[in-house]
Design a protein around this motif. Structure first.
Motif, PDB file in Angstrom:
ATOM      1  N   VAL A  69      -4.438   1.962  -3.829  1.00  0.00           N
ATOM      2  CA  VAL A  69      -5.033   1.579  -2.553  1.00  0.00           C
ATOM      3  C   VAL A  69      -4.240   0.374  -2.057  1.00  0.00           C
ATOM      4  CG1 VAL A  69      -7.115   0.824  -1.357  1.00  0.00           C
ATOM      5  CG2 VAL A  69      -7.298   2.388  -3.300  1.00  0.00           C
ATOM      6  N   VAL A  70      -3.770   0.456  -0.812  1.00  0.00           N
ATOM      7  CA  VAL A  70      -2.884  -0.578  -0.263  1.00  0.00           C
ATOM      8  C   VAL A  70      -3.589  -1.318   0.864  1.00  0.00           C
ATOM      9  CG1 VAL A  70      -0.641  -1.056   0.771  1.00  0.00           C
ATOM     10  CG2 VAL A  70      -0.886   0.847  -0.847  1.00  0.00           C
ATOM     11  N   TYR A  71      -3.728  -2.641   0.723  1.00  0.00           N
ATOM     12  CA  TYR A  71      -4.338  -3.493   1.744  1.00  0.00           C
ATOM     13  C   TYR A  71      -3.251  -4.358   2.376  1.00  0.00           C
ATOM     14  CZ  TYR A  71      -8.600  -2.176  -0.749  1.00  0.00           C
ATOM     15  OH  TYR A  71      -9.615  -1.466  -1.356  1.00  0.00           O
ATOM     16  N   ILE A  72      -3.390  -4.608   3.691  1.00  0.00           N
ATOM     17  CA  ILE A  72      -2.386  -5.368   4.430  1.00  0.00           C
ATOM     18  C   ILE A  72      -3.012  -6.637   4.993  1.00  0.00           C
ATOM     19  CG2 ILE A  72      -0.708  -5.292   6.320  1.00  0.00           C
ATOM     20  CD1 ILE A  72      -0.676  -2.294   6.114  1.00  0.00           C
ATOM     21  N   GLU A  73      -2.256  -7.730   4.885  1.00  0.00           N
ATOM     22  CA  GLU A  73      -2.712  -8.993   5.469  1.00  0.00           C
ATOM     23  C   GLU A  73      -2.651  -8.914   6.990  1.00  0.00           C
ATOM     24  OE1 GLU A  73      -1.866 -12.895   3.720  1.00  0.00           O
ATOM     25  OE2 GLU A  73      -0.608 -11.824   2.260  1.00  0.00           O
TER      26      GLU A  73
END
Length: 234
Positions: free
Chosen positions: A202-206
Motif C-alpha cells: 500500500v503506497v501513501y503519498i505526502e
C-alpha cells in the motif's frame, strides 16, 4: 500474474528436484526394491509433521518438530504383511524433506533481497501506466500524477526513518476533520511492482508529492524525492 513470486517458485522446484534425486539414489541402494508408487506414497505421507511457525530474517518459516507421518506409517505397516524395514528409509526421508524445503527457503531470503531490494521504490513501482492518485483525507483536493517524469523521479531518492509517533501526535486531531493536518493524505493505486516479486504493498503519498510511505505485510519504507510525483508541483 504480477503477484507471482518467481524466486519462491524456483526454490520450490529446486527443492523437489533435490528430493527426487536423493530418493532415486536411496531407491537404487535398496536390495529389495519396493514398487515405485508405494515409495512415492510413503514419502508424501512422511512429509506430514507437527510444525511451529517462526520468523527468520523477516520471513515466516515452518520448522518441523514431530514426524506424524512416520508414526502413521509405522502403525499402518505393523498391521500389514509388508515389511516396515522396506519402507522405513523412505518414510524418514519424507520427514527429512521438510528440512530441505526449510534450508532452501533460508537461502531464498538473500537472493530475493538482491533481485528485489526493498530499499528501492522502483521495486514497488515498476510500472505506473495505470497508477492513480486518490485523496484519502477530506481536507485535500484531487491531484494528478506526473507520469511523464515519475520513473525518473523515483530513481533519485533517499530512504529516511519512519517517525510514526511524531507524525501521529503532530497532526491536528481536532473535531473538524477537514482541517486535520494529515501527513499522507493521498494513496497511489494501480502501480505494479517489479515482475516476479509477488510483492503486495500500500503506497501513501505526502501532500507535496515528494514523500512515499510504502507498507507491505512485513515492513514499511519511507522515501523522499527531490521532485514531486504530483503534476504541477515542483
Amino acid at each position: 500474474m504480477e503477484n507471482i513470486n518467481v524466486v519462491e517458485m524456483g526454490v520450490t522446484i529446486l527443492a523437489w528436484c533435490v528430493i527426487a534425486w536423493i530418493a532415486y539414489r536411496l531407491y537404487n541402494r535398496q536390495a529389495d526394491k519396493p514398487k515405485i508408487w508405494k515409495v512415492l506414497v510413503v514419502m508424501l505421507v512422511g512429509l506430514f509433521s507437527f510444525s511451529i511457525n517462526t520468523t527468520i530474517f523477516g520471513t515466516l518459516m515452518s520448522i518441523s518438530i514431530l514426524p506424524i507421518g512416520v508414526w502413521i506409517l509405522y502403525a499402518y505397516f505393523r498391521k500389514k504383511n509388508e515389511k516396515w524395514q522396506t519402507y522405513r528409509t523412505f518414510a524418514w526421508f519424507g520427514f527429512a524433506a521438510n528440512f530441505i524445503f526449510l534450508i532452501l527457503a533460508l537461502l531464498m531470503v538473500p537472493i530475493f533481497q538482491i533481485i528485489y531490494p526493498g530499499s528501492e521504490p522502483s521495486t514497488y513501482l515498476s510500472n505506473i501506466d495505470d497508477a492513480t492518485i486518490i485523496p484519502i483525507h477530506p481536507g485535500v483536493k484531487h491531484q494528478e500524477m506526473d507520469k511523464e517524469n515519475a520513473l525518473t523521479t523515483i530513481r533519485d531518492f533517499s530512504e529516511e526513518r519512519i517517525h510514526s509517533d511524531d507524525w501521529y501526535y503532530g497532526a491536528d486531531l481536532g473535531a473538524d476533520t477537514t482541517n486535520t493536518q494529515e501527513k499522507f493524505p493521498y494513496q497511489l493505486i494501480g502501480a505494479i511492482p517489479k515482475w516476479g516479486s509477488g510483492l503486495i504493498s500500500v503506497v501513501y503519498i505526502e501532500e507535496d508529492g515528494k514523500g512515499l510511505l510504502i507498507s507491505t505485510p512485513t515492513e514499511q519504507h519511507y522515501f523522499r524525492f527531490k521532485h514531486s510525483l504530483i503534476e504541477g508541483i515542483n
